[in-house]
Design an enzyme around this catalytic site. Structure first.
Site, PDB file in Angstrom:
ATOM      1  N   SER A  65      65.115  71.215  57.549  1.00  0.00           N
ATOM      2  CA  SER A  65      66.426  70.621  57.326  1.00  0.00           C
ATOM      3  C   SER A  65      66.772  69.763  58.531  1.00  0.00           C
ATOM      4  O   SER A  65      66.366  70.071  59.661  1.00  0.00           O
ATOM      5  CB  SER A  65      67.488  71.707  57.150  1.00  0.00           C
ATOM      6  OG  SER A  65      68.794  71.149  57.206  1.00  0.00           O
TER       7      SER A  65
ATOM      8  N   TYR B 162      71.596  79.220  60.926  1.00  0.00           N
ATOM      9  CA  TYR B 162      70.777  78.479  59.965  1.00  0.00           C
ATOM     10  C   TYR B 162      70.008  77.377  60.672  1.00  0.00           C
ATOM     11  O   TYR B 162      68.798  77.205  60.454  1.00  0.00           O
ATOM     12  CB  TYR B 162      71.675  77.874  58.883  1.00  0.00           C
ATOM     13  CG  TYR B 162      70.940  76.978  57.910  1.00  0.00           C
ATOM     14  CD1 TYR B 162      70.133  77.517  56.910  1.00  0.00           C
ATOM     15  CD2 TYR B 162      71.047  75.589  57.997  1.00  0.00           C
ATOM     16  CE1 TYR B 162      69.449  76.697  56.021  1.00  0.00           C
ATOM     17  CE2 TYR B 162      70.373  74.760  57.109  1.00  0.00           C
ATOM     18  CZ  TYR B 162      69.578  75.324  56.128  1.00  0.00           C
ATOM     19  OH  TYR B 162      68.907  74.504  55.252  1.00  0.00           O
TER      20      TYR B 162
END
Length: 249
Positions: free
Chosen positions: A144, A158
């Site tokens: 990501s 995250y």
């Protein structure tokens, strides 16, 4: 005309929906037989398998908890036994759990679970696959852009899991280069999936952060993954490819 991935076998973890399903379909479109894994959505996985088979390839779905290294290792071995080989490993399964540092309501145990899935599961899959894969095989990790920048609060854990994939990708590329196995990282930006915000401040921040002023589609990520799995990408390893609409520009 032969398809680029004809005769290849791919495993896409978390392939029952979203980006994973799009990747599985794209690989099948180019001729690969495809296995997908799922944790809690057998009905969705069954639908994807039917769509893959409709493309003329062999396809199966396997249940495995991505946060359990033993289950992940068994998944990889079972796929290789069922299909006879494993050429392409796409580590796509992942979760997003947010929370502010220092907030008493922050779900610390869920953060640990997130790390186990997003990092531990990937490591278990790769460590098992390298004893099965042959020269010319591909490992593609789905990270990501949050691994490089954190545009809003509450996403530190995250982001840390996705940053870890960058280090693993580069290190594994060095380790597996002599075996002729490439390892690359695809970093999606804001993509229309179940995990993405649909409204509110996070949505606006992500939308404004892209140069194209829109969220991407899962198929746009899948196109990048399929290229990295193809023979045309044989000299690309240890690389990070952002599919983010210019979010990191």
């Amino acid at each position: 005309m032969a398809k680029k991935l004809a005769g290849k076998v791919a495993l896409v973890t978390g392939g029952s929906r979203g980006i994973g399903a799009a990747i599985a379909k794209s690989l099948a479109e180019d001729g690969a037989d495809v296995a997908i894994s799922f944790t809690s959505s057998p009905d969705k996985a069954a639908v994807v398998v039917k769509e893959l088979e409709a493309k003329g390839v062999k396809a199966k779905a396997f249940k495995a908890d991505q946060g359990d290294p033993a289950q992940v290792a068994n998944l990889v071995k079972t796929v290789a036994q069922s299909f006879g080989r494993l050429d392409i490993l796409v580590n796509n399964a992942g979760v997003f759990i947010g929370g502010l540092l220092g907030d008493e309501s922050t779900p610390v145990t869920e953060f640990d679970r997130q790390f186990a899935i997003n990092v531990g599961g990937v490591a278990a899959a790769v460590r098992t696959a390298v004893d099965i894969m042959r020269q010319g095989s591909r490992i593609i990790n789905i990270g990501s852009v949050a691994g490089e920048q954190v545009p809003f609060e509450g996403a530190a854990d995250y982001a840390a899991t996705k940053a870890a994939l960058g280090g693993y990708t580069r290190g594994w590329a060095r380790d597996l280069g002599p075996k002729g196995i490439t390892v690359n990282l695809v970093q999606p930006g804001p993509i229309v999936t179940d995990m993405a915000p649909r409204e509110g401040e996070p949505y606006e921040i992500l939308m404004r952060g892209t140069a194209l002023n829109r969220f991407g589609q899962p198929e746009e990520v899948a196109a990048a993954v399929t290229f990295l799995a193809s023979p045309q990408a044989s000299y690309i390893t240890g690389a990070t490819l952002n599919v983010d609409g210019g979010f990191a520009a």
